[in-house]
Design a protein around this motif. Structure first.
Motif, PDB file in Angstrom:
ATOM      1  N   UNK A  79       0.702  -1.267   0.051  1.00 19.35           N
ATOM      2  CA  UNK A  79      -0.073   0.005  -0.108  1.00 19.35           C
ATOM      3  C   UNK A  79       0.917   1.308  -0.097  1.00 19.35           C
ATOM      4  N   UNK A  80       2.091   1.279   0.735  1.00 19.55           N
ATOM      5  CA  UNK A  80       2.839   2.621   0.689  1.00 19.55           C
ATOM      6  C   UNK A  80       4.079   2.347   0.462  1.00 19.55           C
ATOM      7  N   UNK A  81       4.481   1.358  -0.571  1.00 16.51           N
ATOM      8  CA  UNK A  81       5.798   1.221  -1.196  1.00 16.51           C
ATOM      9  C   UNK A  81       5.730   1.310  -2.545  1.00 16.51           C
ATOM     10  N   UNK A  82       6.770   2.024  -3.221  1.00 17.19           N
ATOM     11  CA  UNK A  82       6.496   2.130  -4.819  1.00 17.19           C
ATOM     12  C   UNK A  82       7.336   1.152  -5.181  1.00 17.19           C
ATOM     13  N   UNK A  83       7.037   1.031  -6.537  1.00 20.69           N
ATOM     14  CA  UNK A  83       7.788  -0.380  -7.365  1.00 20.69           C
ATOM     15  C   UNK A  83       9.113  -0.261  -7.345  1.00 20.69           C
ATOM     16  N   UNK A  84       9.825   0.682  -7.559  1.00 20.37           N
ATOM     17  CA  UNK A  84      11.331   0.888  -7.477  1.00 20.37           C
ATOM     18  C   UNK A  84      11.698   0.344  -6.098  1.00 20.37           C
ATOM     19  N   UNK A  85      11.142   0.702  -5.019  1.00 17.87           N
ATOM     20  CA  UNK A  85      11.562   0.218  -3.732  1.00 17.87           C
ATOM     21  C   UNK A  85      11.279  -1.066  -3.493  1.00 17.87           C
ATOM     22  N   UNK A  86      10.251  -1.775  -4.047  1.00 23.58           N
ATOM     23  CA  UNK A  86       9.845  -3.146  -3.877  1.00 23.58           C
ATOM     24  C   UNK A  86      11.025  -4.064  -4.559  1.00 23.58           C
ATOM     25  N   UNK A  87      11.593  -3.551  -5.898  1.00 24.02           N
ATOM     26  CA  UNK A  87      12.580  -4.170  -6.721  1.00 24.02           C
ATOM     27  C   UNK A  87      13.805  -3.972  -5.729  1.00 24.02           C
ATOM     28  N   UNK A  88      14.176  -2.854  -5.008  1.00 27.30           N
ATOM     29  CA  UNK A  88      15.425  -2.853  -4.606  1.00 27.30           C
ATOM     30  C   UNK A  88      15.448  -3.729  -3.210  1.00 27.30           C
ATOM     31  N   UNK A  89      14.471  -3.794  -2.696  1.00 28.09           N
ATOM     32  CA  UNK A  89      14.453  -4.519  -1.263  1.00 28.09           C
ATOM     33  C   UNK A  89      14.532  -6.060  -1.579  1.00 28.09           C
ATOM     34  N   UNK A  90      13.764  -6.492  -2.680  1.00 25.53           N
ATOM     35  CA  UNK A  90      13.774  -8.064  -3.278  1.00 25.53           C
ATOM     36  C   UNK A  90      15.191  -8.309  -3.576  1.00 25.53           C
ATOM     37  N   UNK A  91      15.882  -7.444  -4.282  1.00 27.33           N
ATOM     38  CA  UNK A  91      17.326  -7.662  -4.801  1.00 27.33           C
ATOM     39  C   UNK A  91      18.176  -7.861  -3.344  1.00 27.33           C
TER      40      UNK A  91
END
Length: 485
Positions: free
Chosen positions: A462-474
């Motif tokens: 809900x409060x996280x952008x797509x770029x932040x999602x990708x960075x966190x998963x990496x």
């Protein structure tokens, strides 16, 4: 005259003892914390007038406290309470009561899972569940509606609104759920509550006989639902969940209330299959049970046509449909509702009146206008593709970066999705790294009563952008490689 201190001050008859008596009482109040650190003392002239003593008496008491270090003088301003180590309170009736407090609580309130989780410090962009994105909310529209309702209410005589909610909001909610979820109801069926949590509480108070009523809850499941029924004295029966939702075949025959999240199971995210929905309603019919349907974020669908709500399929008045605006609008609004069967409406309104009297009329009126003028529908339409994009990035990242360790659980709705560990035996080694690199994400075991559930983690978007999602998963991928080596 208004009291000058937040505690009573006694002035002796003997004028020669007044300064010392005032000094002693103020000193004791400072030591006990009744006068907090840095608090300014009232002006000497005001104290003298209030106590009926000479101003020199008050000045003398203040000067003595300054000399002893209890007050700090400020030229041209009132003295303030000094910073120092306070004395511990001497044992007395208050401390004796505190020592035995747990034993005085009703048994339900000694249950560990009723205690709220302590707040966590999280970065602004995180994977916390159940929080919508404030950046896209139409704040200007909401402020305008709130201001308009405040002006209107200010022109009217003060009064208590109806316990079950103002007519305008109940009518708006009925139209909203009919349009968004095909829930058939009219305004008279709607009870407005302070969030979904109060809705569960009202239903539990109405239907549970303490120590007797058995209530089935999902395992794992939404903790506040368990808490509401446990606090009412129900006997909780955890029933497992699989990829089709609640295992209806595992419901004991003597269960009289079943709590479910069929549209988007909390926390696994699965949708209850149509077959299971029919089985659950048949169980309720045969066993004389009722169903509490929690549709907490059903507005956000990302697949095909949504399955009908249990309330829509119900033909015998056995389903209590609970909704909230915490996900579609914002949590601090604290507005939820129950679409109740006709036989329960008056009872729920009576319980609401006894527990809470009414929800505040300003936000009720503003929310009614927000829905009636189409702002809620537009906001949901605006947010749906935003959340869908984040969900898609999260799904693709889980498959691409973390497929070796995590398997997404099928989900087509809401603001979170879950993934199970492919190797349950590695949970002790992998789960801490998953949670460390996905701030706000939660282990599904935290939602279980028995803890005998498969190792899995649930991610909010809900409060996280797509770029932040990708960075966190990496980052998570690199960490899992290290601990798996």
């Amino acid at each position: 005259m208004e009291p000058v201190f937040p505690f009573p001050v006694t002035v002796p008859r003997d004028r020669g003892e007044r300064a010392r008596a005032l000094h002693g009482q103020l000193r004791a109040a400072i030591l006990d914390g009744r006068l907090p650190i840095d608090a300014p003392l009232p002006a000497t002239r005001r104290v003298a007038e209030a106590l009926g003593v000479a101003r020199n008496t008050v000045v003398a008491a203040y000067d003595l406290l300054v000399a002893e270090g209890y007050l700090v003088p400020h030229p041209g301003a009132r003295p303030r309470v000094a910073r120092f180590a306070r004395r511990p309170l001497t044992p007395g009736p208050r401390q004796a009561m505190t020592a035995g407090a747990a034993a005085r609580f009703a048994p339900a309130w000694r249950t560990p899972f009723l205690r709220p989780s302590p707040p966590r410090a999280l970065p602004p962009q995180n994977f916390r569940l159940g929080i919508p994105d404030h950046r896209h909310f139409p704040h200007d529209i909401w402020r305008r509606l709130m201001a308009r309702e405040l002006r209107r209410i200010a022109r009217e005589p003060f009064a208590y609104p109806p316990s079950h909610g103002i007519a305008a909001l109940r009518e708006a909610i009925a139209q909203h759920v009919a349009f968004a979820r095909a829930v058939g109801c009219v305004a008279d069926d709607v009870i407005v509550t302070s969030g979904a949590q109060q809705a569960f509480d009202l239903i539990a108070r109405l239907l549970v006989t303490p120590g007797q009523t058995r209530v089935a809850v999902e395992e794992p499941g939404y903790p506040p639902v368990r808490a509401a029924f446990a606090a009412a004295g129900a006997q909780l029966v955890p029933v497992p969940v699989d990829d089709e939702g609640l295992r209806v075949d595992r419901l004991p025959d003597d269960v009289r209330i079943v709590g479910v999240t069929p549209s988007h199971q909390s926390p696994t995210g699965v949708a209850m299959s149509l077959r299971r929905r029919a089985e659950l309603l048949d169980f309720a019919r045969r066993r004389g049970a009722v169903v509490v349907e929690d549709d907490y974020d059903g507005e956000f669908r990302f697949g095909g046509r949504p399955l009908d709500a249990l309330q829509t399929l119900d033909r015998e008045g056995r389903v209590f449909y609970v909704g909230t605006f915490s996900k579609s609008l914002f949590p601090a609004l604290r507005k939820g509702f129950v679409v109740a069967p006709a036989w329960a409406r008056d009872g729920l309104a009576m319980v609401k009146h006894c527990c809470d009297s009414h929800c505040d009329i300003v936000t009720q009126s503003a929310l009614a206008a927000f829905i009636r003028d189409g702002h809620l529908a537009r906001h949901v339409r605006h947010m749906r593709p935003i959340y869908a994009g984040r969900r898609q990035v999260l799904l693709e990242g889980l498959h691409r970066e973390l497929g070796e360790w995590l398997e997404p659980i099928p989900s087509e709705a809401g603001l979170h999705l879950a993934a199970r560990l492919r190797d349950p035996a590695a949970a002790a080694r992998l789960m801490p790294e998953v949670l460390r690199h996905a701030p706000g994400a939660e282990a599904i075991a935290d939602y279980a009563m028995t803890r005998r559930v498969e190792p899995a983690v649930t991610f909010g978007y809900g409060v996280i952008d797509a770029a932040e999602i990708t960075a966190a998963l990496l980052r998570m991928r690199r960490a899992l490689h290290r601990v798996s080596a």
